[in-house]
Design a protein around this motif. Structure first.
Motif, mmCIF file in Angstrom:
data_model
loop_
_atom_site.group_PDB
_atom_site.id
_atom_site.type_symbol
_atom_site.label_atom_id
_atom_site.label_comp_id
_atom_site.label_asym_id
_atom_site.label_seq_id
_atom_site.Cartn_x
_atom_site.Cartn_y
_atom_site.Cartn_z
ATOM 1 N N CYS A 24 10.449 54.469 57.800
ATOM 2 C CA CYS A 24 9.969 55.190 56.627
ATOM 3 C C CYS A 24 10.880 54.885 55.437
ATOM 4 C CB CYS A 24 9.983 56.686 56.922
ATOM 5 S SG CYS A 24 9.628 57.713 55.490
ATOM 6 N N ALA A 26 11.368 56.535 52.921
ATOM 7 C CA ALA A 26 11.966 57.747 52.363
ATOM 8 C C ALA A 26 13.085 58.303 53.239
ATOM 9 C CB ALA A 26 10.888 58.804 52.150
ATOM 10 N N CYS A 27 12.863 58.338 54.570
ATOM 11 C CA CYS A 27 13.852 59.008 55.420
ATOM 12 C C CYS A 27 14.348 58.138 56.572
ATOM 13 C CB CYS A 27 13.269 60.319 55.963
ATOM 14 S SG CYS A 27 12.012 60.079 57.228
ATOM 15 N N GLU A 29 12.735 57.356 59.314
ATOM 16 C CA GLU A 29 12.062 57.634 60.583
ATOM 17 C C GLU A 29 11.163 56.455 60.969
ATOM 18 O OE1 GLU A 29 12.566 60.110 62.475
ATOM 19 O OE2 GLU A 29 10.812 60.512 63.693
ATOM 20 N N CYS A 46 4.460 59.926 57.344
ATOM 21 C CA CYS A 46 5.682 60.108 58.114
ATOM 22 C C CYS A 46 5.684 61.513 58.726
ATOM 23 C CB CYS A 46 6.896 59.928 57.212
ATOM 24 S SG CYS A 46 8.454 60.275 58.048
ATOM 25 N N CYS A 49 9.090 63.498 57.226
ATOM 26 C CA CYS A 49 9.255 63.969 55.842
ATOM 27 C C CYS A 49 7.931 64.086 55.097
ATOM 28 C CB CYS A 49 10.199 63.051 55.082
ATOM 29 S SG CYS A 49 9.501 61.431 54.681
ATOM 30 N N PHE A 51 6.059 61.659 53.983
ATOM 31 C CA PHE A 51 5.806 60.553 53.069
ATOM 32 C C PHE A 51 4.499 59.848 53.436
ATOM 33 C CE2 PHE A 51 6.103 56.083 51.884
ATOM 34 C CZ PHE A 51 6.518 56.140 50.564
#
Ligand SMILES: [Zn+2]
Ligand SMILES: [Zn+2]
Length: 54
Positions: A24, A26-27, A29, A46, A49, A51
């Motif tokens: 991911c 963003a995070c 994952e 996701c 988070c 996303f």
């Protein structure tokens, strides 16, 4: 054992399937998409988070 399911459509990923895995943006994952969602460029979400991306 990894019990993975597609982040796009929720289908379980079978071994040997041409799924794609990436982190991911963003995070970090792990995101998994099945071959169908890869072809159709289905959006993924996701689980961690929330996303959403193409
Ligand atoms: Zn899918
Ligand atoms: Zn995330």
């Amino acid at each position: 054992m990894d019990d993975m399911s597609c982040n796009g459509c929720g289908a379980s990923i079978t071994p040997g399937e041409h799924s794609v895995k990436f982190k991911c943006p963003a995070c970090g994952e792990m995101i998994v998409r099945c071959s169908k969602c890869k072809i159709t460029s289905n959006n993924y979400t996701c689980k961690k988070c929330g996303f959403v991306g193409p």
